[in-house]
Design a protein around this motif. Sequence first.
Motif: not given
Lengths: 223, 345
Positions: B17, B52, B55, B57, B81, B84, B89, B91, B95
Motif C-alpha cells: 500500500r 518461487r 517455477n 509462482l 503449466r 511446472r 515442489m 513445502f 500442503n
Amino acid sequence: MFENLMQGQILQMLAEGVVVTLYMTLFSTFFAYVLGLPIGIALVVTSEKGLRPQKVVYKILDIAVNVVRSVPFLILMILLIPLMRLIAGKSYGPTATIVALTLAAAPFVARLVESSLLEVDPGVVEAAQSMGAGLWTIIWKVMLAEAKISLIVGATIALGTVLGYSAMAGAIGGGGLGDIAIRYGYYRYQEDIMIVTVALLILLVQGIQWLGTWLSKKLDRRV
Amino acid sequence: METIIRMQDVSKTFIGRDDQVEALKGVSLEIGRGDICGIIGMSGAGKSTLVRCLNFLEKPTSGTVFIEERDLSSLSPAQLRQVRREVAMIFQHFNLLMQRNVLDNVCFPMEINGVKKADARKRAKELLEVVGLQDKAKSYPSQLSGGQKQRVAIARALANNPKILLCDEATSALDPTTTKAILHLLQKINREFGITIVIITHEMAVVQEICSHVAILNEGELAEYGSVEEVFAHPKSLAAKKLVFRIEPKEALMESRRCVRIVFRENSSFEPVIANMVLACRTPVNILLADTKDIGGVAHGQMILQLPDDEASAARMLHYLRERKLEVEELPSYMGGGEAGESDV
C-alpha cells in the motif's frame, strides 16, 4: 386450550403447511446456491489475493451482494412482485415466494461460500499451482473439495435462514407454516394454532441442523 | 556440468500500500543437472521468493529464469503449466489435501496431468513404497506425523517424473531426527532418479548434510555461491561467515586475541587431535565452538579455539595443528571488520 386442533381439517392444514414450507425452503435454497455459489467463487477468485485478481469485477459483485442483502426481506418481496408474476404467473403462493426467497438468499449464500473458500489453506492452492493445475481444477478439486465441510455447515445455516424467511413471506400470502401462524394466530387470536405452528417450525430447524451436523461430521476427514 | 536452471539477473519487488520491498536484487545463478543446491540465508533474505521464481509462482519484476534453456518469461500460461509438471515442489507445511487419503493425494498431480486413474494408482503405490509409507495408503493426512506427511508430499512431488525438485524449508517444521531421515530420503531420490534438488533453508546443518553446492542469500542479493566444501572451508562474504561460524558479529565472543578456526575434512575421527595437542604443549586452550561429526570414520566440521596469550605456546600449537594437515585459519579481525574481516590461512 387445544380444542381448535381437534378438527381434522386443521390438522390437515398444518400437515400441508409443513410440506409447503419444506417445498419453499428446499427449492429456494437450491436456486440460491445456483446463483450464489458462482458469485461466491467469483468473489474469492477475483479478490486482490485471489487466483485472478480483477479489481472492477470484484467491486461490482461485492457492492451488488451488499445492496441486495441490505434491503429488508419484506420490502424486497414487494419490489419483486413484477418478477414473481413473470416467472410464477402470480404474486402470491409458494411458487411465487420461491422467486423472492431465491433472490433474497442468493447474496447471503454467496457470502457463506466466500467465507468457506477463504478458509482453504493458501498453501494447498499454491501446491496445486506448482503442479501445473489450471484455474478450474483448482476451484473444483482443491478449493471446493477442501472447503466441503465448511460448505455443508454453511448450507445448513442457509436452510435455517431461508426457512425463517419463508415464514415471514406468510405476511403477504406466501403460504406454508408462517402463513398459517399469521392468519390463525395473529388475525384470529387462535393461540393454540400459532403455538403449534411455531413448534413445528422449531422442529424443522432442529431437524435441518441435526442433519447438517451429522453429515459434516460423517464426511470430515480431518478428525 | 550441464546447467539445468539458470537465473538471469532476477529482481523481484513487492509493492505494498505505502511501501515497496525489494525481495531479490539482480540474482544470477546456475544450477547443474544432478546437483543438490542449498539456498541459505537469514529469514527475510528472499529465499522463498527466489525458489518461487524458479517455477514462476512469483513472476520476477525483471530478469528471467531458464529451465533447460526454456525462458519461462516467454511461455504461455499453458506452456508454463507444462513446465511446472517437470518442476515439483515440497513445502514447510506439507500442503497436502486434507480431505483426500494418502493414495489420492499422490494421485492428484497425475490427475492434473491426465494420467489414467488405474495407472495413477499403480504408480502412486510404487511411490509410497519409495518413501516407505505403503501401509498408510488409506490413511488421511490428519492421522500422520509431520515426517510422514512430508514423505507423502515427496511421493506426490515425484508422481509426474519431475526433473527438478524444489524444497521450501521442507524440514523446518520437523524435529532433528525426522529432519535427517527426510534429508537422506531426498539424497536417495537425487541419486536414484537423478533429480536435481534445490533446498531452501536457514540451517547450515541441512546444507552440510546433503548439499553439493550452496548459494548464500543476503538481503536479496547473492552473497556467495560455490561447492559446499569450498564455501564452508573458506567463506568469503560476511554473510557466509555468519552462517558458517553461527555467531552474530555483535557477540563479543571472539574479541579476545588468538582465535583460530580449524576445519576438519580428512582427519580420522578416532584421533583426539585437540586433546593430544594440549598434552603435547602442556598448555590449555579454550574451545569456543565445536561442531564436528563422524562421517564414515572421517571427522567433518569445525572448531574455534582460543589459544593461550603466550606467543611461544600459541605458535607451537599452530604448528602442531598444521602438521596434522588440519586447515587452520586465524581470526584476528573478524569481529566488526565487515568484509575486511577476511583473513589468511
